[in-house]
Write an enzyme that holds these catalytic residues in place. Sequence first.
Site, mmCIF file in Angstrom:
data_model
loop_
_atom_site.group_PDB
_atom_site.id
_atom_site.type_symbol
_atom_site.label_atom_id
_atom_site.label_comp_id
_atom_site.label_asym_id
_atom_site.label_seq_id
_atom_site.Cartn_x
_atom_site.Cartn_y
_atom_site.Cartn_z
ATOM 1 N N ASP A 231 34.294 36.846 44.413
ATOM 2 C CA ASP A 231 35.262 37.215 43.392
ATOM 3 C C ASP A 231 34.731 36.641 42.078
ATOM 4 O O ASP A 231 33.899 35.724 42.060
ATOM 5 C CB ASP A 231 36.668 36.693 43.712
ATOM 6 C CG ASP A 231 37.739 37.453 42.910
ATOM 7 O OD1 ASP A 231 37.376 38.145 41.931
ATOM 8 O OD2 ASP A 231 38.930 37.359 43.254
HETATM 9 C C1 BGC Z 1 40.104 39.516 40.727
HETATM 10 C C2 BGC Z 1 39.394 40.612 41.485
HETATM 11 C C3 BGC Z 1 38.714 41.528 40.515
HETATM 12 C C4 BGC Z 1 37.738 40.708 39.685
HETATM 13 C C5 BGC Z 1 36.974 41.519 38.678
HETATM 14 C C6 BGC Z 1 39.210 38.810 39.718
HETATM 15 O O1 BGC Z 1 39.956 38.000 38.881
HETATM 16 O O2 BGC Z 1 40.630 38.574 41.627
HETATM 17 O O3 BGC Z 1 40.292 41.331 42.277
HETATM 18 O O4 BGC Z 1 38.070 42.565 41.215
HETATM 19 O O5 BGC Z 1 38.473 39.729 38.964
HETATM 20 O O6 BGC Z 1 37.805 41.905 37.644
#
Ligand code: BGC
Length: 744
Positions: A231
Amino acid sequence: MRTTYRFCVSTPEMSLADKVSLGSGADFWSTESVGSVAKMIMTDGPHGIRRQTGASDHLGLAGSEPATCFPPAVGLGQSWDVDLTRRVGEALGREARALDADVLLGPGVNIKRDPRCGRNFEYFSEDPVVSGILGAAWVNGLQSAGVGASLKHFALNNAEHDRMRSSSDVDLRPMREIYLHAFSHVVRTASPWTVMCSYNRINGELASQNRWLLTELLRDEWGFDGVVVSDWGAVADRVAAVAAGLDLEMPGRSDTNAPIVAAVEAGTLDEVAVDRAASNMAALAARVVDGRAEAVAPDLEAHHSLAREVAARCIVLLKNDGGLLPLSPDRSIAVIGPFAQTPRYQGGGSSHVNPTRLDVPLDEIRFHARTVTYNRGFTTDGSEIEPQSSAVAAASAADVAVVFLGLGEGQESEGFDRDDIEVPQDQLELLTAIVGVQPNTVVVLAHGGVLRLAPVADAAPAILDGALLGQAGGAAIADVLFGVVNPSARLTETVPIRLQDCPSYLNFPGENSHVRYGEGIFVGYRGYDARDLPVTYPFGHGLSYSTFEYSDLVVASHESGIIAHVTVTNTGDRSGREIVQFYTSKLDSVIARPPRELKGFAATEVLEPGSAEQLSVSINRADLAYWETRTDGWIVEGGSYEVSAGASSRDIRVTSSADVEGDAVDIAFTADTTVGEALRDPAAAKALGILGLSLGTDDDALGMDTARMMADIPLGRLKAFGMGQDEIDAIIARGGFIGSGSGG
Ligand code: BGC
């Protein structure tokens, strides 16, 4: 597309530095291109393409290219519609391709453990079977268009509070049976190209550094053959993460490559781990390059129509006293509430999509009905408005009031959890005033997380729950209000009477960066049902403008599981479709179980009044298994299982049963094995019998149930009760296995 790319790309000709650089992105959304390994672009959704070509962020702050905004998972889940979900995935894949995105960051299949979790709108359900089946359909659809999925957030990310630090402390049974089930199902049946490891810790270990999670479970046990991506910002120590099984750190950071090279050179990181990561990245690039060749230009008009069809299938008819709905276009309608004019249709944060267009409920209602007035009635941003009494007067003057209630964008979002599940007080006061003058009041709800609906249900005779419906939700709401579409959606979460009734209530959001999953396997309806608590609306609930009868449930067990068939007849006077839920119960179980667990579901076609359809569901043997913590493995408990077909977890219509052959629990006797356990083994029972021990009697001169007392004494302690040590040792030494109780 099911090509296996594992090990097909070798990277030994690359330098160590090149291999390492493949494992950290080039920037916020794209990966490095090294040699023949192509650069790839990842992007958020997941319910639309959030392709940022200007400023980048993961909080939904900067803008993105226009894309169809389908219902977020909270809405889509309510459709319980596998084929529709697959079609949404495919449409998303086409749009992603057209926007040059190679991997779409979704679906989210985390369990909605607590209704306060700020990100529940991005997840499908409190139930793992619903989450897994719909998640897999979505991935299959997306990847059929040549775009990779990123199954997220792996794993145990069930709250936003302190999400980058907090440890989800959970026992193995709930972990396996509830929280990992959907991930396992999607990985095994849909082969997502990537899996995104979450921010949080799991039993103390960061998901991004958790070797058991990323390698032993995901790859070795489930056979995952894609890329594990972090993530955004989840990696604290890239060396530890690569050793654990991480392939790609996102967003890219130029400063983490040197420590990896240094660790390999110092011998503290095995170069095999770097090779694995580089090879997985190269294999992903090969998939992506193939996928690019499959580009089919998206038809945005057709996608908007699909979004409308889907949204209508996501609207749950919670209540319809006196058949108030559907509305006749001839009636005069007072529409009230700001969401009628400025719809709330998606959640806040990284999934925020810039829609290609937006259907406004008020306009769509005006399209159907001749006499429509509109009053805002309240605001969600604290701004001043005209006195509430004008909305009440309009409601009084009309034949029907349609009141839009719910939560504004600022009231729930990714990044924080809610403190409560209340419908805002000013909205409830307005509703009470309206119902006081207008008995024909319909409430339409917009929200990402569960709301306490008891006060709404007490006041209003009819309620439509749209959750979040995407860009075509406005038209879909009108379609359902006026009966163009007969609702068939079902809740995927329980609506409790009180927040305090939630199984997780006392263990959310935890403290000092630890959340104890104290309710164990009793998550959602499993917990409400086990405690026999009344609820406002049960899991699986949803009405139709028609009625359906279930009959002729036939259940047969065979080597690989159970097959159930049930006949559904439309007994009403409107055509409509019905979603049937199949639950199992094991009343005489030797382990803790909820009263019933969903094992599958199926939907009829649109049935004309009077017509019937037979639905079938296969419950695999593996789906019947529980996680046996003493052997660290899946065990099917033998014996009789009740199989029911129902319209919700509390509306079971027909029940039958099937006998299932059990697995043996192979636990060798030790000094800690109890007399009761040993007596289940015929040879040991005989030996103990010879020594005068059996549990065949429960009468005793002292009036105590000695049999039950004796059953709990470990063999090793029998000496204290007069048995010789040699005799005890002999029983233990000759061996024996604890059976599954009723199986074996
Ligand atoms: C989120 C993800 C997301 C990623 C990219 C993170 O803060 O938890 O779900 O895909 O950011 O934006």
